[in-house]
Scaffold this motif. Structure first.
Motif, PDB file in Angstrom:
ATOM      1  N   GLY A   1      -7.615-110.271  88.259  1.00 28.01           N
ATOM      2  CA  GLY A   1      -6.375-109.715  87.733  1.00 28.01           C
ATOM      3  C   GLY A   1      -6.589-108.924  86.456  1.00 28.01           C
ATOM      4  O   GLY A   1      -6.004-107.851  86.278  1.00 28.01           O
ATOM      5  N   THR A   2      -7.426-109.420  85.559  1.00 31.58           N
ATOM      6  CA  THR A   2      -7.684-108.717  84.305  1.00 31.58           C
ATOM      7  C   THR A   2      -8.414-107.408  84.537  1.00 31.58           C
ATOM      8  O   THR A   2      -8.065-106.363  83.960  1.00 31.58           O
ATOM      9  CB  THR A   2      -8.505-109.608  83.356  1.00 31.58           C
ATOM     10  N   ILE A   3      -9.442-107.440  85.383  1.00 32.51           N
ATOM     11  CA  ILE A   3     -10.194-106.212  85.672  1.00 32.51           C
ATOM     12  C   ILE A   3      -9.295-105.172  86.330  1.00 32.51           C
ATOM     13  O   ILE A   3      -9.323-103.985  85.984  1.00 32.51           O
ATOM     14  CB  ILE A   3     -11.403-106.536  86.566  1.00 32.51           C
ATOM     15  N   THR A   4      -8.471-105.606  87.276  1.00 33.53           N
ATOM     16  CA  THR A   4      -7.563-104.686  87.950  1.00 33.53           C
ATOM     17  C   THR A   4      -6.539-104.121  86.988  1.00 33.53           C
ATOM     18  O   THR A   4      -6.217-102.922  87.025  1.00 33.53           O
ATOM     19  CB  THR A   4      -6.859-105.413  89.113  1.00 33.53           C
ATOM     20  N   PHE A   5      -6.010-104.964  86.113  1.00 37.05           N
ATOM     21  CA  PHE A   5      -5.004-104.515  85.151  1.00 37.05           C
ATOM     22  C   PHE A   5      -5.572-103.449  84.219  1.00 37.05           C
ATOM     23  O   PHE A   5      -4.939-102.406  83.989  1.00 37.05           O
ATOM     24  CB  PHE A   5      -4.499-105.708  84.346  1.00 37.05           C
ATOM     25  N   VAL A   6      -6.753-103.695  83.681  1.00 36.64           N
ATOM     26  CA  VAL A   6      -7.350-102.732  82.746  1.00 36.64           C
ATOM     27  C   VAL A   6      -7.664-101.420  83.457  1.00 36.64           C
ATOM     28  O   VAL A   6      -7.447-100.327  82.907  1.00 36.64           O
ATOM     29  CB  VAL A   6      -8.615-103.342  82.114  1.00 36.64           C
ATOM     30  N   HIS A   7      -8.193-101.502  84.680  1.00 34.26           N
ATOM     31  CA  HIS A   7      -8.503-100.283  85.423  1.00 34.26           C
ATOM     32  C   HIS A   7      -7.243 -99.482  85.694  1.00 34.26           C
ATOM     33  O   HIS A   7      -7.220 -98.253  85.553  1.00 34.26           O
ATOM     34  CB  HIS A   7      -9.202-100.635  86.731  1.00 34.26           C
ATOM     35  N   SER A   8      -6.166-100.141  86.077  1.00 30.75           N
ATOM     36  CA  SER A   8      -4.911 -99.443  86.340  1.00 30.75           C
ATOM     37  C   SER A   8      -4.301 -98.915  85.046  1.00 30.75           C
ATOM     38  O   SER A   8      -3.739 -97.822  85.019  1.00 30.75           O
ATOM     39  CB  SER A   8      -3.934-100.388  87.041  1.00 30.75           C
ATOM     40  N   TRP A   9      -4.395 -99.688  83.982  1.00 31.13           N
ATOM     41  CA  TRP A   9      -3.830 -99.289  82.686  1.00 31.13           C
ATOM     42  C   TRP A   9      -4.458 -97.991  82.179  1.00 31.13           C
ATOM     43  O   TRP A   9      -3.796 -97.147  81.574  1.00 31.13           O
ATOM     44  CB  TRP A   9      -4.039-100.420  81.681  1.00 31.13           C
ATOM     45  N   ASN A  10      -5.752 -97.812  82.424  1.00 33.26           N
ATOM     46  CA  ASN A  10      -6.473 -96.641  81.919  1.00 33.26           C
ATOM     47  C   ASN A  10      -6.572 -95.512  82.938  1.00 33.26           C
ATOM     48  O   ASN A  10      -7.228 -94.498  82.661  1.00 33.26           O
ATOM     49  CB  ASN A  10      -7.881 -97.044  81.484  1.00 33.26           C
ATOM     50  N   SER A  11      -5.960 -95.667  84.092  1.00 31.94           N
ATOM     51  CA  SER A  11      -6.054 -94.645  85.130  1.00 31.94           C
ATOM     52  C   SER A  11      -5.333 -93.365  84.710  1.00 31.94           C
ATOM     53  O   SER A  11      -4.207 -93.412  84.198  1.00 31.94           O
ATOM     54  CB  SER A  11      -5.461 -95.163  86.440  1.00 31.94           C
ATOM     55  N   TYR A  12      -5.965 -92.243  84.957  1.00 28.13           N
ATOM     56  CA  TYR A  12      -5.409 -90.952  84.565  1.00 28.13           C
ATOM     57  C   TYR A  12      -5.169 -90.028  85.761  1.00 28.13           C
ATOM     58  O   TYR A  12      -4.117 -89.387  85.869  1.00 28.13           O
ATOM     59  CB  TYR A  12      -6.342 -90.257  83.573  1.00 28.13           C
ATOM     60  N   LEU A  13      -6.134 -89.964  86.676  1.00 27.18           N
ATOM     61  CA  LEU A  13      -6.071 -88.966  87.746  1.00 27.18           C
ATOM     62  C   LEU A  13      -4.929 -89.224  88.723  1.00 27.18           C
ATOM     63  O   LEU A  13      -4.155 -88.311  89.041  1.00 27.18           O
ATOM     64  CB  LEU A  13      -7.407 -88.933  88.494  1.00 27.18           C
ATOM     65  N   LEU A  14      -4.805 -90.460  89.207  1.00 24.01           N
ATOM     66  CA  LEU A  14      -3.767 -90.755  90.195  1.00 24.01           C
ATOM     67  C   LEU A  14      -2.349 -90.534  89.652  1.00 24.01           C
ATOM     68  O   LEU A  14      -1.529 -89.900  90.331  1.00 24.01           O
ATOM     69  CB  LEU A  14      -3.923 -92.179  90.715  1.00 24.01           C
ATOM     70  N   PRO A  15      -2.006 -91.013  88.447  1.00 24.15           N
ATOM     71  CA  PRO A  15      -0.672 -90.688  87.926  1.00 24.15           C
ATOM     72  C   PRO A  15      -0.450 -89.198  87.736  1.00 24.15           C
ATOM     73  O   PRO A  15       0.657 -88.701  87.948  1.00 24.15           O
ATOM     74  CB  PRO A  15      -0.632 -91.431  86.581  1.00 24.15           C
ATOM     75  N   LEU A  16      -1.492 -88.488  87.341  1.00 24.97           N
ATOM     76  CA  LEU A  16      -1.358 -87.046  87.146  1.00 24.97           C
ATOM     77  C   LEU A  16      -1.006 -86.331  88.443  1.00 24.97           C
ATOM     78  O   LEU A  16      -0.208 -85.389  88.452  1.00 24.97           O
ATOM     79  CB  LEU A  16      -2.664 -86.483  86.581  1.00 24.97           C
ATOM     80  N   VAL A  17      -1.567 -86.802  89.555  1.00 25.54           N
ATOM     81  CA  VAL A  17      -1.337 -86.141  90.841  1.00 25.54           C
ATOM     82  C   VAL A  17      -0.032 -86.613  91.479  1.00 25.54           C
ATOM     83  O   VAL A  17       0.698 -85.818  92.073  1.00 25.54           O
ATOM     84  CB  VAL A  17      -2.536 -86.406  91.781  1.00 25.54           C
ATOM     85  N   MET A  18       0.275 -87.903  91.353  1.00 25.89           N
ATOM     86  CA  MET A  18       1.393 -88.483  92.092  1.00 25.89           C
ATOM     87  C   MET A  18       2.735 -88.393  91.373  1.00 25.89           C
ATOM     88  O   MET A  18       3.781 -88.516  92.019  1.00 25.89           O
ATOM     89  CB  MET A  18       1.102 -89.954  92.416  1.00 25.89           C
TER      90      MET A  18
END
Length: 283
Positions: free
Chosen positions: A206-223
């Motif tokens: 859960g922690t690893i997934t949360f941090v990866h999603s929190w720092n995600s840039y490309l997918l929010p930019l496209v979607m």
């Protein structure tokens, strides 16, 4: 006498010294950029260009205060929290059930399917951004939280399943045999026995997934198209002009938005270590 002389002539063990030196170098490699980011947020743009790593001559508290007292910052933080929480919940639900099946249920093609899932580690989301955009558009999920969370779940399942499966397989098999003898089904065993015993690895994933999603840039930019739904990585764009960027404000913004993930790691550190090292030692 000879024993005392042998003790005095024992060679000095330098292994702990080299280990400490290596860990100090790694810590410096991580801490120095973070410290430079924090201090850069207290500087003016001119001082940041002439003195990027030193202490500020005059502490510009307005850089942080202006961000903290803006409604836009808290809106982006809320958007990031919603997207990351959705990603974590969906990932844990799907990955835990799949990992349990791969760990305890033997069926035709299980090894081949697990290998197929493992291949997902080789392909980042950037390699499939166009098909992802088309699929999300066809589902009518563009410009929504789920339109960002679902692709993140899909690309995070491979690692999550591998971590959970390893932990589930290390649980005593006698528990499953005794539960089946007592008439407990696989679903009941998974719900009432496996999940309560798997809190360390669930916290780790859960922690690893949360941090990866929190720092995600490309997918929010496209979607995402609406600024009201932007998470914090996209919020950096408001400080970037056509010909220049307010780097002192960008550094202050990054510091404030990375603080929640740093605190999360600090509080979840024991669970993360316990989850990653579980099953590493046998006997």
């Amino acid at each position: 006498m000879s024993d005392a002389f042998a003790v005095r002539r024992r060679p000095l063990d330098l292994v702990p010294f080299y280990k400490g030196l290596f860990l100090a170098l790694v810590a410096a490699f991580v801490v120095v950029p973070l410290l430079a980011t924090v201090l850069g947020g207290f500087k003016t743009l001119g001082e940041l260009r002439t003195n990027p790593f030193g202490l500020p001559e005059s502490w510009e508290w307005e850089n942080y205060a202006g961000i903290l007292f803006s409604g836009r910052y808290w809106q982006m933080l809320w958007n990031s929290l919603v997207i990351s929480s959705l990603t974590v919940v969906l990932t844990l639900i799907v990955a835990s059930m799949a990992a349990f099946a791969f760990a305890h249920i033997h069926f035709f093609g299980s090894s081949m399917m697990l290998s197929y899932l493992t291949m997902g580690l080789l392909f980042p989301a950037a390699t499939a951004i166009l098909p992802l955009f088309i699929k999300v558009r066809d589902l009518g999920l563009l410009d929504s939280y789920l339109g960002v969370a679902l692709p993140q779940v899909a690309f995070g399942l491979a690692m999550s399943i591998l971590l959970l499966r390893r932990f589930f397989k290390d649980l005593p098999h006698e528990l499953l045999e005794a539960a089946l003898v007592d008439g407990c089904s696989y679903v009941e065993f998974f719900r009432h026995v496996t999940l309560p015993l798997s809190r360390p690895i669930l916290a780790t994933v859960g922690t690893i997934t949360f941090v990866h999603s929190w720092n995600s840039y490309l997918l929010p930019l496209v979607m995402l198209n609406s600024e009201a739904l932007y998470p914090w990585p996209l919020g950096i764009m408001i400080y970037q002009g056509e010909f220049s960027a307010d780097w002192h404000l960008i550094l202050a913004f990054i510091t404030l938005t990375l603080l929640p993930t740093i605190l999360l790691f600090i509080f979840a550190q024991k669970h993360i270590v316990a989850g990653l090292t579980a099953g590493a030692v046998k006997g």
